[in-house]
Enzyme design. Structure first.
Site, PDB file in Angstrom:
ATOM      1  N   ARG A 192     -13.295  -3.456   6.321  1.00 39.07           N
ATOM      2  CA  ARG A 192     -13.297  -2.476   5.248  1.00 39.07           C
ATOM      3  C   ARG A 192     -13.506  -3.175   3.907  1.00 39.07           C
ATOM      4  NH1 ARG A 192      -8.824  -1.091   4.293  1.00 39.07           N
ATOM      5  NH2 ARG A 192      -7.571  -1.974   5.958  1.00 39.07           N
ATOM      6  N   TYR A 214     -19.525  -0.730   9.560  1.00 40.90           N
ATOM      7  CA  TYR A 214     -18.182  -1.090  10.043  1.00 40.90           C
ATOM      8  C   TYR A 214     -17.285   0.146  10.175  1.00 40.90           C
ATOM      9  CZ  TYR A 214     -13.459  -2.689  10.374  1.00 40.90           C
ATOM     10  OH  TYR A 214     -12.170  -2.832  10.801  1.00 40.90           O
ATOM     11  N   LYS A 252     -10.606   6.617   8.552  1.00 45.21           N
ATOM     12  CA  LYS A 252      -9.893   6.353   7.295  1.00 45.21           C
ATOM     13  C   LYS A 252     -10.316   7.328   6.196  1.00 45.21           C
ATOM     14  CE  LYS A 252      -7.944   2.790   9.144  1.00 45.21           C
ATOM     15  NZ  LYS A 252      -6.524   2.859   9.501  1.00 45.21           N
ATOM     16  N   HIS A 267      -0.636   6.746   7.767  1.00 44.11           N
ATOM     17  CA  HIS A 267      -1.157   5.598   8.533  1.00 44.11           C
ATOM     18  C   HIS A 267      -0.082   5.170   9.531  1.00 44.11           C
ATOM     19  CE1 HIS A 267      -3.081   1.297   8.203  1.00 44.11           C
ATOM     20  NE2 HIS A 267      -3.629   1.998   9.177  1.00 44.11           N
ATOM     21  N   SER A 283      -2.566  -2.515   8.167  1.00 40.42           N
ATOM     22  CA  SER A 283      -3.603  -2.834   9.150  1.00 40.42           C
ATOM     23  C   SER A 283      -3.327  -4.190   9.805  1.00 40.42           C
ATOM     24  CB  SER A 283      -4.955  -2.906   8.453  1.00 40.42           C
ATOM     25  OG  SER A 283      -5.156  -1.751   7.686  1.00 40.42           O
ATOM     26  N   CYS A 311      -1.016  -5.195  11.838  1.00 40.30           N
ATOM     27  CA  CYS A 311       0.377  -5.650  11.891  1.00 40.30           C
ATOM     28  C   CYS A 311       1.078  -5.166  13.157  1.00 40.30           C
ATOM     29  CB  CYS A 311       1.154  -5.166  10.676  1.00 40.30           C
ATOM     30  SG  CYS A 311       0.748  -6.059   9.178  1.00 40.30           S
ATOM     31  N   ASP A 330      -2.740   4.803  15.164  1.00 37.71           N
ATOM     32  CA  ASP A 330      -3.167   4.474  13.803  1.00 37.71           C
ATOM     33  C   ASP A 330      -2.873   5.562  12.765  1.00 37.71           C
ATOM     34  OD1 ASP A 330      -4.451   2.611  12.038  1.00 37.71           O
ATOM     35  OD2 ASP A 330      -6.243   3.855  12.044  1.00 37.71           O
ATOM     36  N   ARG A 380     -13.356  -5.874  17.128  1.00 39.00           N
ATOM     37  CA  ARG A 380     -12.704  -4.620  17.513  1.00 39.00           C
ATOM     38  C   ARG A 380     -13.133  -4.117  18.869  1.00 39.00           C
ATOM     39  NH1 ARG A 380      -9.109  -2.039  13.625  1.00 39.00           N
ATOM     40  NH2 ARG A 380      -9.143  -3.451  11.849  1.00 39.00           N
TER      41      ARG A 380
HETATM   42  C1  OXD Z   1      -7.330  -0.460   9.697  1.00 38.45           C
HETATM   43  C2  OXD Z   1      -7.793   0.075  10.996  1.00 38.45           C
HETATM   44  O1  OXD Z   1      -8.061  -1.243   9.051  1.00 38.45           O
HETATM   45  O2  OXD Z   1      -7.026   0.828  11.615  1.00 38.45           O
HETATM   46  O3  OXD Z   1      -6.207  -0.103   9.283  1.00 38.45           O
HETATM   47  O4  OXD Z   1      -8.920  -0.195  11.411  1.00 38.45           O
HETATM   48 MN    MN Z   2      -5.283   1.352  10.469  1.00 37.20          MN
END
Ligand code: OXD
Ligand code: MN
Length: 582
Positions: free
Chosen positions: A70, A198, A207, A227, A249, A251, A276, A366
């Site tokens: 991102r 991306y 998002k 989130h 993100s 974590c 998410d 990913r």
């Molecule tokens: C993020 C994702 O960047 O979930 O938070 O991809």
């Molecule tokens: Mn996320």
């Protein structure tokens, strides 16, 4: 194909006139359509087929090397007044943003196909769900949207029934970082994204819609777009609890949502509802309920192994799109922490050398996979009514200060706990990794309006609901001076969730401290764990001096929000600060 929804048809006509595609294709979301897109991308080289025997229907996409995460510095919230977007967002006036984007989109789809992708965020028959349409010139985006959302015919039917939808216009453009922008127009429920393929920049349902636009919409409609992962926990006695947890993100949201109970917890069942995003609504009885608006996972691959996350590891053995992982000599996907195999080619397709300095898979590589492939998938993810929440957890990646777990005194204090979240940055966004930054409610990159107003919205919930969940904070990432983690994490995090559940049920006492309620060491089940009393004490103690600094750092951060900061939040901060004085 066309639509009976006039505003949708008009928008498509306008976009086509501007972008000048060679063809327009409506997406119906069918199996056949997906298979056709995959074949097309294998032909164009956008996808590589992975080892057919070992990874059936799995593909590798190598992105442009400059397009791997991102781009927060190129992401804007465009409201008439800058104060509406707040210091937490990059801001541009809507007219300026529209003019700039119009110039970029002008003629950008010449020689390309324009795909029209209707989608529904949340179960198609849920009153809590919301629809959108993404127009894109990327077949990779369409294939990913099919895995991540309820996409196609049923979504279009709902849009035609309801009328309203979020407009998302996307083009990969030239994939030039200097011609890349992700613009949000929350008042118009509109997104424009140019120059990136991306996930977080291009799969607009995720998002851009389900967090930035939805958070704005949620404020005016009285709900919350967060989130957060959503997990179902069932004890051996059959008692069920639903927990939502917000972490920044990369974590460990996916890991916690798919947790495998440790050996000592035989009979416990953990099922994933979401990994998410969660949308939280107060139901007619005044209970806070949550749905997962997504229907797939776009997860970080490195570190995923049979040991760390067996469910994720198993679900990505078939029917998965991998982006930017490495390859073994026999065309299997490979990544750091996989625990088996050897890379032959790195994520850019270059042969791997024994003395390589860089990881072979990109740290933000990913997987995209349908949620139903998760062995721990909860069918409640499809329940239009969502699930009633027992607890909300906030957390960050903190080497020090934050204890393993603590409980907020009440909802308003919980809002302060969420607003005070800080975490070390990760590879999910471009920029320096490992720097501690404030990430309130893990929403720093995702809140579509001024954080001060957002906290005010959170603080309005006691008046809206009859029953609110308890709020907790966790930190799985405490380290000693030598950089060793103090807590084993992964499956053993269930021990912490158990304490949280016992608190929700009023079954266990807690120690009152200035920052909230903490478990007494004896009340946290560590049986069978190799963890000594000193370490446990370190995990469950409050260092007053460190916390005084933390609270003053939060206070300083809040000053950025000036007079807009809700008084209630300032009062909560004051309450904690005075408790730390003695
Ligand atoms: C993020 C994702 O960047 O979930 O938070 O991809
Ligand atoms: Mn996320």
């Amino acid at each position: 194909m066309s639509t009976s929804n006039e505003s949708l048809q008009q928008w498509i006509d306008e976009v086509a006139a501007l972008t000048r595609p060679d063809a327009i294709r409506w997406c119906d979301g069918s199996e056949k359509e997906y298979a056709g897109l995959i074949q097309q991308m294998l032909g164009s080289g956008e996808l590589l087929e992975l080892n057919r025997q070992r990874y059936p229907n799995c593909y590798l996409h190598r992105s442009d090397p400059s397009d791997v995460a991102r781009v927060e510095h190129l992401t804007f919230v465009c409201t008439p007044e800058q104060q509406e977007a707040g210091p937490n967002n990059n801001w541009m006036h809507p007219q300026e943003a529209r003019d700039q984007m119009r110039a970029l989109f002008d003629g950008c789809m010449r020689g390309r196909t324009m795909y029209v992708v209707p989608y529904c965020m949340g179960p198609v028959d849920s009153p809590y769900s919301r629809c959108g349409v993404e127009i894109t010139d990327s077949a990779y985006v369409v294939a990913n949207m099919r895995l991540m959302t309820r996409m196609g015919k049923a979504a279009l039917e709902r849009i035609e029934r309801e009328g309203g939808f979020v407009k998302g216009l996307h083009s990969i453009g030239e994939l030039d970082p200097n011609r890349r922008f992700i613009m949000h127009f929350p008042q118009d429920l509109e997104i424009q994204s140019y120059g990136s393929g991306y996930g977080g920049n291009a799969l607009l349902g995720k998002k851009c819609h389900a967090l930035r636009i939805a958070s704005y919409q949620a404020r005016s409609e009285g709900w919350l777009a967060e989130h957060m992962l959503l997990v179902e926990i069932e004890s051996p006695e059959g008692e069920k609890h639903y927990i939502a947890a917000a972490f920044p993100s990369a974590c460990g949201k996916t890991n916690l949502a798919m947790l495998i109970p440790p050996a000592a917890y035989a009979g416990w069942k953990v099922r994933t509802i979401g990994d998410d995003i969660a949308w939280l609504h107060v139901d007619e009885a005044g209970q806070l309920r949550a749905i997962n608006p997504e229907s797939g996972y776009f997860g970080v691959v490195p570190g995923t192994s049979r040991k760390t996350n067996r469910n994720a590891y198993e679900m990505i053995q078939h029917d998965t799109i991998f982006t930017n992982v490495a390859l073994t000599a026999d065309q299997e996907p490979w990544w750091e922490g996989k625990g088996e195999g050897e890379p032959a080619y790195d994520w850019k397709g270059q042969p791997v050398t024994a003395d390589r300095q860089e990881p072979a898979a990109h740290p933000n590589s990913r997987f995209t996979v349908a949620a139903k492939q998760n062995p721990a998938y909860s069918p409640l993810a499809d329940d239009p009514a969502g699930v009633p929440l027992s607890a909300i957890i906030f957390g960050g990646r903190r080497r020090e200060v934050a204890p393993l777990v603590y409980e907020a005194f009440d909802w308003n204090h919980g809002v302060l706990v969420g607003a005070g979240v800080a975490s070390e940055t990760t590879a999910a966004a471009t920029g320096k990794v490992g720097v501690v930054r404030r990430d309130p409610m893990a929403m720093k990159p995702f809140c579509g309006y001024n954080f001060a107003d957002y906290w005010g919205h959170w603080l309005s919930f006691p008046a809206r609901a009859r029953k609110l969940p308890k709020i907790f904070h966790v930190n799985w990432f405490r380290q000693d001076r030598d950089g060793n983690f103090l807590w084993p994490g992964f499956g053993d995090n269930l021990r912490v969730l158990r304490w949280i559940i016992d608190r929700c049920e009023g079954r266990v006492a807690a120690r009152e401290t200035a920052i909230g309620y903490l478990p007494a060491p004896a009340d946290l089940d560590t049986s069978g764990l190799d963890i000594d009393a000193t370490t446990l004490e370190a995990l469950l103690s409050v260092d007053k001096a460190a916390w005084r600094k933390e609270i003053s750092a939060i206070g300083e951060y809040f000053q950025e929000y000036g007079d807009r900061l809700p008084e209630l939040l300032a009062a909560e901060l004051e309450r904690v600060a005075s408790g730390l004085q003695d």
